[in-house]
Design a protein around this motif. Structure first.
Motif, mmCIF file in Angstrom:
data_model
loop_
_atom_site.group_PDB
_atom_site.id
_atom_site.type_symbol
_atom_site.label_atom_id
_atom_site.label_comp_id
_atom_site.label_asym_id
_atom_site.label_seq_id
_atom_site.Cartn_x
_atom_site.Cartn_y
_atom_site.Cartn_z
ATOM 1 N N ARG A 90 0.780 -1.217 -0.053
ATOM 2 C CA ARG A 90 -0.088 0.015 -0.068
ATOM 3 C C ARG A 90 0.722 1.462 0.056
ATOM 4 O O ARG A 90 0.463 2.315 -0.701
ATOM 5 C CB ARG A 90 -1.006 -0.064 1.373
ATOM 6 C CG ARG A 90 -1.917 -1.106 1.142
ATOM 7 C CD ARG A 90 -2.904 -1.261 2.388
ATOM 8 N NE ARG A 90 -2.127 -1.744 3.356
ATOM 9 C CZ ARG A 90 -2.657 -1.760 4.595
ATOM 10 N NH1 ARG A 90 -4.010 -1.736 5.050
ATOM 11 N NH2 ARG A 90 -1.814 -2.536 5.565
ATOM 12 N N GLY A 91 2.005 1.307 0.636
ATOM 13 C CA GLY A 91 2.949 2.330 0.618
ATOM 14 C C GLY A 91 3.475 2.900 -0.777
ATOM 15 O O GLY A 91 3.629 3.952 -1.101
ATOM 16 N N TYR A 92 3.377 1.883 -1.687
ATOM 17 C CA TYR A 92 3.549 2.236 -3.294
ATOM 18 C C TYR A 92 2.555 3.125 -3.721
ATOM 19 O O TYR A 92 2.866 4.030 -4.449
ATOM 20 C CB TYR A 92 3.699 0.869 -4.211
ATOM 21 C CG TYR A 92 4.912 0.118 -3.679
ATOM 22 C CD1 TYR A 92 6.358 0.545 -4.273
ATOM 23 C CD2 TYR A 92 4.798 -0.970 -2.941
ATOM 24 C CE1 TYR A 92 7.195 -0.206 -4.021
ATOM 25 C CE2 TYR A 92 5.908 -1.564 -2.673
ATOM 26 C CZ TYR A 92 7.082 -1.562 -3.205
ATOM 27 O OH TYR A 92 8.228 -2.388 -2.680
ATOM 28 N N SER A 93 1.307 2.904 -3.263
ATOM 29 C CA SER A 93 0.318 3.674 -3.738
ATOM 30 C C SER A 93 0.322 4.968 -3.122
ATOM 31 O O SER A 93 -0.083 5.975 -3.964
ATOM 32 C CB SER A 93 -0.977 2.728 -3.756
ATOM 33 O OG SER A 93 -0.915 1.728 -4.169
ATOM 34 N N MET A 122 10.455 1.137 -5.627
ATOM 35 C CA MET A 122 9.938 2.419 -4.730
ATOM 36 C C MET A 122 10.503 3.595 -5.383
ATOM 37 O O MET A 122 9.563 4.652 -5.715
ATOM 38 C CB MET A 122 10.607 2.372 -3.303
ATOM 39 C CG MET A 122 10.177 1.162 -2.430
ATOM 40 S SD MET A 122 10.999 1.032 -1.053
ATOM 41 C CE MET A 122 9.749 0.071 -0.060
ATOM 42 N N LYS A 123 11.557 3.770 -6.106
ATOM 43 C CA LYS A 123 12.277 4.875 -6.751
ATOM 44 C C LYS A 123 11.065 5.114 -8.026
ATOM 45 O O LYS A 123 10.764 6.137 -8.081
ATOM 46 C CB LYS A 123 13.362 4.629 -7.400
ATOM 47 C CG LYS A 123 14.199 5.606 -8.156
ATOM 48 C CD LYS A 123 15.680 4.941 -8.691
ATOM 49 C CE LYS A 123 15.917 5.899 -9.800
ATOM 50 N NZ LYS A 123 17.187 5.675 -10.117
ATOM 51 N N ARG A 124 10.719 4.075 -8.605
ATOM 52 C CA ARG A 124 9.869 4.203 -9.732
ATOM 53 C C ARG A 124 8.436 4.906 -9.384
ATOM 54 O O ARG A 124 7.666 5.560 -9.952
ATOM 55 C CB ARG A 124 9.514 2.933 -10.473
ATOM 56 C CG ARG A 124 11.006 2.586 -11.191
ATOM 57 C CD ARG A 124 10.689 1.799 -12.515
ATOM 58 N NE ARG A 124 9.904 2.732 -13.346
ATOM 59 C CZ ARG A 124 9.192 2.397 -14.419
ATOM 60 N NH1 ARG A 124 8.502 1.242 -14.295
ATOM 61 N NH2 ARG A 124 8.715 3.194 -15.163
ATOM 62 N N CYS A 125 7.958 4.501 -8.108
ATOM 63 C CA CYS A 125 6.617 5.269 -7.420
ATOM 64 C C CYS A 125 6.863 6.475 -6.917
ATOM 65 O O CYS A 125 5.572 7.038 -6.560
ATOM 66 C CB CYS A 125 6.353 4.133 -6.132
ATOM 67 S SG CYS A 125 5.633 2.778 -7.152
ATOM 68 N N GLY A 126 8.157 7.030 -6.957
ATOM 69 C CA GLY A 126 8.242 8.341 -6.172
ATOM 70 C C GLY A 126 9.062 8.664 -5.138
ATOM 71 O O GLY A 126 9.310 9.824 -4.703
#
Length: 168
Positions: A90-93, A122-126
């Motif tokens: 859920r942290g990715y979202s 994680m990097k790709r998600c921001g």
């Protein structure tokens, strides 16, 4: 204090203290002379007291909804997202919402059960800063942040999928 990994793979000392949620009936204990990350809902509850301070950031738990701070994100120097278990995605979202929907531009860091093999995703998600789980080798982090040379899908780090980038 643990070290924090930056998006470029550099390692620096983490000068932010994650303040745990107080037990029921207890008050928030913010350490003096330290930068502190406090639970997002408690920051919002004490907004008048915390607004304008560059030594106070927030952390979201995986079940928190970032919408609770809508319109106030840019006031925060750091937002951390807790991963209570490495298998909790859920942290990715939350990271994608903060970057793409709410336009958060300051430091976004991953904390909690953060493993090396998650760093590139994680990097790709921001996320742009990472605090690894204590039993992981931080010196391997730079390699893990750039393990893949290209991502197929669009994400926060590129708004075009690979087939569109190759066509142009």
């Amino acid at each position: 204090m643990p070290d924090v990994i930056s998006q470029d793979g550099s390692i620096r000392q983490d000068d932010w203290v994650v303040v745990p949620r107080p037990a029921e009936g207890e008050s928030l204990d913010i350490p003096e002379q330290s930068k502190a990350l406090i639970p997002a809902d408690l920051w919002l509850a004490g907004y008048e007291h915390f607004t304008g301070r560059d030594d106070i950031g927030v952390w979201f738990d995986s079940h928190d909804e970032p919408e609770m701070l809508a319109g106030k994100f840019q006031e925060l120097p750091v937002i951390a997202v807790n991963f209570p278990k490495f298998s909790d995605g859920r942290g990715y979202s939350i990271a994608r919402l903060l970057r793409e929907r709410f336009g958060y531009e300051n430091e976004l860091r991953a904390i909690g059960d953060v493993l090396l093999d998650q760093l590139q995703f994680m990097k790709r998600c921001g996320f742009d800063a990472y605090v690894l789980r204590a039993d992981k080798d931080i010196n391997k982090a730079a390699r893990c942040l750039n393990f893949f040379s290209q991502g197929y899908q669009a994400a926060t780090d590129t708004d075009l999928p690979l087939f569109r980038r190759r066509a142009s």
